[in-house]
Design a protein around this motif. Structure first.
Motif, PDB file in Angstrom:
ATOM      1  N   TYR A  31       1.025  -1.167   0.076  1.00  0.00           N
ATOM      2  CA  TYR A  31      -0.069   0.071   0.095  1.00  0.00           C
ATOM      3  C   TYR A  31       1.017   1.255   0.091  1.00  0.00           C
ATOM      4  N   PHE A  32       2.040   1.342   0.456  1.00  0.00           N
ATOM      5  CA  PHE A  32       2.839   2.254   0.578  1.00  0.00           C
ATOM      6  C   PHE A  32       3.619   2.639  -0.541  1.00  0.00           C
ATOM      7  N   LYS A  34       3.672   3.879  -4.453  1.00  0.00           N
ATOM      8  CA  LYS A  34       2.617   4.670  -4.919  1.00  0.00           C
ATOM      9  C   LYS A  34       2.825   4.591  -6.595  1.00  0.00           C
ATOM     10  N   ARG A 123       0.355   5.466   7.648  1.00  0.00           N
ATOM     11  CA  ARG A 123       0.573   4.873   6.348  1.00  0.00           C
ATOM     12  C   ARG A 123      -0.043   5.992   5.303  1.00  0.00           C
ATOM     13  N   GLY A 126       3.997   7.821   1.480  1.00  0.00           N
ATOM     14  CA  GLY A 126       4.488   6.627   0.357  1.00  0.00           C
ATOM     15  C   GLY A 126       5.869   6.953  -0.437  1.00  0.00           C
ATOM     16  N   GLU A 128       7.500   6.427  -4.229  1.00  0.00           N
ATOM     17  CA  GLU A 128       7.247   6.440  -5.605  1.00  0.00           C
ATOM     18  C   GLU A 128       8.710   6.571  -6.375  1.00  0.00           C
TER      19      GLU A 128
END
Length: 260
Positions: A31-32, A34, A123, A126, A128
Motif C-alpha cells: 500500500y505504501f 505509489k 501510512r 508513500g 514512488e
DNA sequence: CTCGACTCCTGTTAGC
DNA sequence: TGCTAACAGGAGTCGA
C-alpha cells in the motif's frame, strides 16, 4: 505533521545516507508503494547501488541513485525519516509519541550495517520511483514576489486553499499556512485575487519570514499561533476568541479581530 | 474553475 | 473502567 520545513530536516539528515552501498531493500507494505512502483522494481534499481544526491521539492524528498533513478518519498501526516535508526525530529505534531519499529513501511540496509527507513504509523505517506515533479509549484523556500503575485491573481479560491495547493506553492501545510495568514493579518477565506499590492507584499514578507523562523525554531508547529489553535483559543496578538472553520476542507483558525 | 463530500489510513483523546 | 466515535490533515478522486 511534516510540511516543507520538516521534510527539509529530513533532506539534511538524508545526506549522510549518500554514497553508501545498499545491501537490502524491504518494501513489504505494498500500500505504501505509489504509482506504478513495484517492490521488485525498487529492489532491482537499488540493490548494490548508492544514492548520490538528496533533493527536496516542497514536501517531496528525492533520492537520486548513481544511475539516474530517483526514489521519491512522501511523509503524509505522520511519517518520519530515520537514518541509522535516528530521526531528526523527535516530536511530530499529530503523530504518535511512541516510536514503534513495526511502523517502518520502507527500509534500506547499507553494506556498512546502517539503515534508512520511513516510519509512518498512519501510512499516509508513500514511496514512488521516478515521481512526476513537473506539476509542483515553486518551493516554499524559493518562491518570489512575482510567482506569488501570479498565483494569487489567477484564482478566485480562498487564499488559504490556494497557498496549500502544492501545484501552486510546494511545501506549505495547514499549520504553516494558518500561521502565515495570521501574521499577515489576512482572512484565510478572502478570495486570492482580491489582495491589494500592499497585502501581497505583506503576505510575501511573512511567508518568507515565517518559513525561515520556524525552520530555526524547529518545525511547523513552533509558530506563535500554534498553542492557541484549539476550540476557545485566544489570539495571542489581541486576545480575541479565535474562529474555527473549514477552508479548503481543512480546519482553520483565524482571528476575527485583526485578520481581514 | 471551484466546490464539498468522499476516500485512504490509524493513534489519540473526548465523552459517555 | 472500558468502550465508541470523533479528530487530526496530506493527497487524490468524483460529481455538481
Amino acid at each position: 505533521m511534516p510540511e516543507g520545513i520538516e521534510v527539509e530536516y529530513y533532506r539534511i539528515s538524508s545526506i549522510c545516507a549518500l554514497q553508501r552501498k545498499i545491501r537490502r531493500i524491504t518494501a513489504k507494505d505494498l500500500y505504501f508503494l505509489k504509482g506504478e512502483t513495484q517492490s521488485e522494481q525498487l529492489i532491482a534499481v537499488l540493490k548494490e547501488k548508492k544514492f548520490v544526491e538528496s533533493r527536496r521539492i516542497g514536501k517531496l524528498l528525492l533520492l537520486d541513485t548513481e544511475h539516474g533513478e530517483t526514489v521519491g518519498i512522501r511523509f503524509g501526516m505522520t511519517g518520519r525519516l530515520l537514518v541509522d535508526g535516528k530521526s531528526s525530529i523527535d516530536n511530530l505534531e499529530y503523530s504518535s509519541a511512541r516510536n514503534n519499529p513495526e511502523w517502518d513501511r520502507f527500509s534500506l540496509e547499507f553494506t556498512d550495517g546502517g539503515t534508512l527507513s520511513i516510519r509512518d504509523p498512519r501510512r499516509l505517506g508513500g514511496v514512488e520511483l521516478n515521481p512526476d515533479t513537473s506539476l509542483l509549484g515553486p518551493d516554499l523556500y524559493e518562491i518570489n514576489g512575482m510567482q506569488l503575485g501570479t498565483l494569487l491573481k489567477e484564482s478566485y479560491r480562498p487564499i488559504k486553499a490556494r497557498l496549500m495547493d502544492q501545484h501552486q506553492i510546494a511545501g506549505l501545510g495547514n499549520l504553516l499556512t494558518d500561521e502565515i495568514l495570521w501574521r499577515s493579518s489576512l482572512d484565510p477565506r478572502r478570495s486570492s485575487n482580491s489582495l491589494t499590492q500592499i497585502e501581497k507584499r505583506r503576505l510575501l514578507y511573512h511567508l518568507k519570514r515565517t518559513v525561515l523562523q520556524l525552520t530555526e525554531r524547529g518545525g511547523s508547529h513552533t509558530g506563535n499561533l500554534q498553542d492557541h489553535r484549539l476550540r476557545g483559543g485566544r489570539c495571542p496578538k489581541d486576545g480575541a476568541i479565535l474562529e474555527r472553520h473549514k477552508v479548503g476542507g481543512r480546519t482553520t483558525y483565524s482571528c476575527p479581530e485583526h485578520q481581514s
